[in-house]
Write an enzyme that holds these catalytic residues in place. Structure first.
Site, PDB file in Angstrom:
ATOM      1  N   ARG A  13       7.410  -6.481   0.855  1.00 35.03           N
ATOM      2  CA  ARG A  13       8.500  -5.639   1.381  1.00 35.03           C
ATOM      3  C   ARG A  13       9.863  -6.269   1.115  1.00 35.03           C
ATOM      4  NH1 ARG A  13       8.466  -6.862   7.833  1.00 35.03           N
ATOM      5  NH2 ARG A  13       7.208  -8.757   7.731  1.00 35.03           N
ATOM      6  N   GLU A  61      10.167  11.264  10.995  1.00 31.64           N
ATOM      7  CA  GLU A  61       9.838  11.105   9.577  1.00 31.64           C
ATOM      8  C   GLU A  61       9.800  12.438   8.826  1.00 31.64           C
ATOM      9  OE1 GLU A  61       8.034   9.855  12.096  1.00 31.64           O
ATOM     10  OE2 GLU A  61       8.392   7.703  11.970  1.00 31.64           O
ATOM     11  N   HIS A 112       3.880  -2.044   4.948  1.00 34.98           N
ATOM     12  CA  HIS A 112       2.824  -2.243   5.948  1.00 34.98           C
ATOM     13  C   HIS A 112       1.579  -1.422   5.639  1.00 34.98           C
ATOM     14  CE1 HIS A 112       6.270  -4.031   7.848  1.00 34.98           C
ATOM     15  NE2 HIS A 112       5.617  -4.351   8.943  1.00 34.98           N
ATOM     16  N   ASP A 120      -1.078  -5.009  14.855  1.00 36.88           N
ATOM     17  CA  ASP A 120      -0.796  -3.687  15.435  1.00 36.88           C
ATOM     18  C   ASP A 120      -2.037  -2.787  15.456  1.00 36.88           C
ATOM     19  OD1 ASP A 120       1.772  -4.128  16.171  1.00 36.88           O
ATOM     20  OD2 ASP A 120       2.701  -3.085  14.482  1.00 36.88           O
ATOM     21  N   ARG A 170       3.118  -6.000   4.362  1.00 39.00           N
ATOM     22  CA  ARG A 170       3.839  -6.792   5.355  1.00 39.00           C
ATOM     23  C   ARG A 170       3.734  -8.312   5.160  1.00 39.00           C
ATOM     24  NH1 ARG A 170       1.896  -8.659  10.808  1.00 39.00           N
ATOM     25  NH2 ARG A 170       3.747  -9.317  11.909  1.00 39.00           N
TER      26      ARG A 170
END
Lengths: 317, 281
Positions: A13, A61, A112, A120, A170
């Protein structure tokens, strides 16, 4: 055998962020949109340099995709940024109608992706996005493997006229491809030459494939490692040339094998040169919480899994 | 001064086009199309500043987006009669190999169309994007958009409505076709939306109501007023009160003709109520 050196692990990223920063200076038509994840997507520098060309849309989004589509009318080149899950499944119909079917020059940049998002958990770890996006007519689908390649891809897609899905991740991973490389959309990169098995890998699995090839070499197996960064359009020719020589193939990706790179490769082989294939991919499952390394191990997405698949596929020749 | 009689004649012709188009292929959406005939005629003939020819980027001209794409018959008729493509092409509506798809698209290269629409609720966001693009290009022209009232049940609209006010998108006039009908019945029966004026205002928009949305003078007057409200830091919403199926008596005030074509006999009745003016395609 050609070897590769990790020049210092970095997250892909950040490669995107670096590319976007450079694009901001190079091309005044480039605009960036983000849905409340500017820091995670490493878009901060672009935002600071070009506040007038940065659009914070909030946690919305669907609206972001529509605004991006609209901004192309007037000549802008929008780069949207959010997690892969929220860049695809959440907004599939907006992408389908307002971007893909409408032929809009939007760059959907997705961080991610996959299980390496980590702690997460499954709500955020999409393993279906490559499949979703490659099914859209006219969509280019790219999954980069390290910092340098992600930066180069970010620059390259700005020059391509049409919708693009750019997938990255990520965690910090080895950075081993050349700095300032030329990124050719749709062109496979042959990393090592081999004669016993072809290993095509995308994203975070490319380094794992290189690691696997070293171990395989120790046991006398010569693996040809090919980096497929562009899943669509796929470099059929590179795959067929390699398999003509090795007679078998392993595909490796951080994605469900339904809809992933492996299925695209299987189509090419079945139509042109049927050959044994093994899949290193997740097996129709959601992910879970854990560290990236733990998850890659548990879901069979690492060098060990690739070595095992290589031996299995060679035995099937 | 616009010639109201000429605009009325054009509207009557557009109504004939709509009826004949949907009748020929026994499919399409006449109800909402008829209800918006006056609005489209006014928009393309008097309200918008347009350049000759069609350019996707729409630089230095006003741009229109149709969000409720199912009313493509009125859109196609008015685009053709405004010179975007040959009027004869209306004959190809919904047929194989046509540029006039059931719902509008850029995919077949039809001049005048800048986005695909049909899956509802997406047009507001697109219009906002085009409005942002105009601001970046320092182009002072306006973005117009049209939305169905039932379409506002789609959540994406409210993301867009919130964004537009929060980001001072004051070069956008979004019109809602307030006919109170949707496929399954009246909007109040399907999903009551409450007071839309209060809702838009609560989100920070300037709202203007056109009570007689099928009256050409009222539309011209209302939209002229709407233009004066742009450039003041807030997006502008026009609530256009129309009658679904307007101009064909048996199609009016009901949801029944939302997406149903007239049969031969019904076509003749509808056409008899709308006598040919500037010539059928």
């Amino acid at each position: 055998m050609k070897t590769y050196t990790n020049t210092g692990s970095k997250d892909t990223r950040s490669g995107f962020g670096a590319g976007l920063t450079e694009l901001g200076k190079r091309n005044e038509n480039v605009v960036a949109l983000c849905a409340d994840l500017t820091g995670s997507l490493k878009m901060d520098e672009f935002m600071a340099n070009h506040p007038e060309r940065f659009f914070q849309v909030g946690i919305a989004e669907a609206n972001m995709m529509g605004i991006a589509a609209g901004m192309t009318i007037g000549g802008k080149i929008p780069f949207t940024g959010t997690f892969a899950n929220f860049s695809t499944g959440r907004v599939y119909d907006q992408i389908r109608q307002s971007i893909a079917y409408s032929g809009k020059n939007v760059k959907i940049c997705a961080s991610h992706a996959g299980v390496t998002l980590g702690e997460d958990g499954a709500t955020h770890q999409i393993l279906e996005d490559i499949g979703l996006m490659k099914m859209l007519p006219g969509m280019t689908v790219i999954n980069t493997c390290d910092f340098n390649q992600t930066k180069a891809a970010t620059l390259a897609i700005a020059e391509h006229n049409g919708p693009v899905y750019l997938r990255f991740g990520r965690p910090k991973v080895p950075n081993f491809t050349p700095e300032n490389q030329e990124f050719k959309i749709g062109k496979a990169v042959q990393l090592t030459e081999g004669t016993d098995v072809t290993i095509v890998a995308t994203g975070h699995l490319v380094w794992e494939a290189l690691e696997a090839s070293k171990v395989l070499a120790d046991s006398g197996i010569s693996a040809e490692v090919i980096n497929i960064h562009t899943i669509k359009p796929l470099d059929d020719k590179a795959i067929l040339e390699s398999v003509s020589k090795t007679g078998c193939i392993v595909t490796a990706e951080e994605h469900n094998y339904y809809g992933g790179l492996g299925e695209s490769v299987a189509r090419v082989l079945s139509q042109n040169h049927p050959a044994p294939q093994e899949f290193v991919a997740t097996n129709d499952t959601f992910g879970e919480s854990g560290t990236p390394a733990q998850l890659m191990d548990k879901y069979g997405l690492n060098s060990a899994a690739i070595q095992k698949a290589a031996k299995t596929v060679i035995a099937r020749k | 001064m616009p010639n109201i009689e000429e605009l009325q004649d054009l509207t009557t012709q557009v109504r004939r086009d709509i009826l004949r188009m949907v009748h020929k292929v026994n499919s399409g959406h006449p109800g909402g199309s008829l209800g918006c005939a006056e609005f489209f005629v006014c928009l393309y003939n008097e309200i918008m500043e347009s350049k000759n020819g069609f350019n996707m980027d729409g630089i230095d001209e006003d741009i229109f987006f149709l969000s409720n794409g199912h009313i493509s018959p009125v859109y196609y008729s008015v685009l053709a009669r405004s010179g975007y493509f040959p009027v004869d092409e209306l004959n190809t509506f919904r047929l194989i190999d046509s540029r006039l798809q059931g719902h509008p698209t850029t995919h077949e290269g039809l001049p005048g169309v800048r986005i695909a629409s049909g899956s509802l609720g997406q047009g507001m966001s697109v219009a906002i994007g085009a409005a942002e693009s105009k601001k970046l290009n320092k182009d002072n022209h306006l973005i117009y958009s049209l939305h169905g009232d039932g379409e506002l049940q789609e959540g994406q609209n409210w993301e867009a409505i919130m964004y537009a006010a929060g980001n001072n998108i004051d070069n956008l006039i979004a019109t809602v076709d307030l006919n109170g009908q949707q496929i399954d019945g009246s909007t109040d029966n399907v999903l009551p939306m409450g007071n839309l004026k209060s809702k838009f205002e609560a989100f920070g928009w300037t709202v203007l109501e056109i009570e007689e949305g099928n009256d050409i003078s009222s539309i011209l007057q209302g939209m002229a007023k709407a233009k004066t409200l742009t450039g003041q830091g807030k997006p502008v919403c026009v609530l256009l009160k129309t009658v679904m199926g307007n101009g064909v008596d048996f199609m009016m005030h009901t949801h029944a003709w939302h997406g149903k074509a007239p049969n031969d006999e019904q076509l003749e009745i509808g056409l008899a109520q709308n006598i040919e003016t500037i010539g059928d395609y």
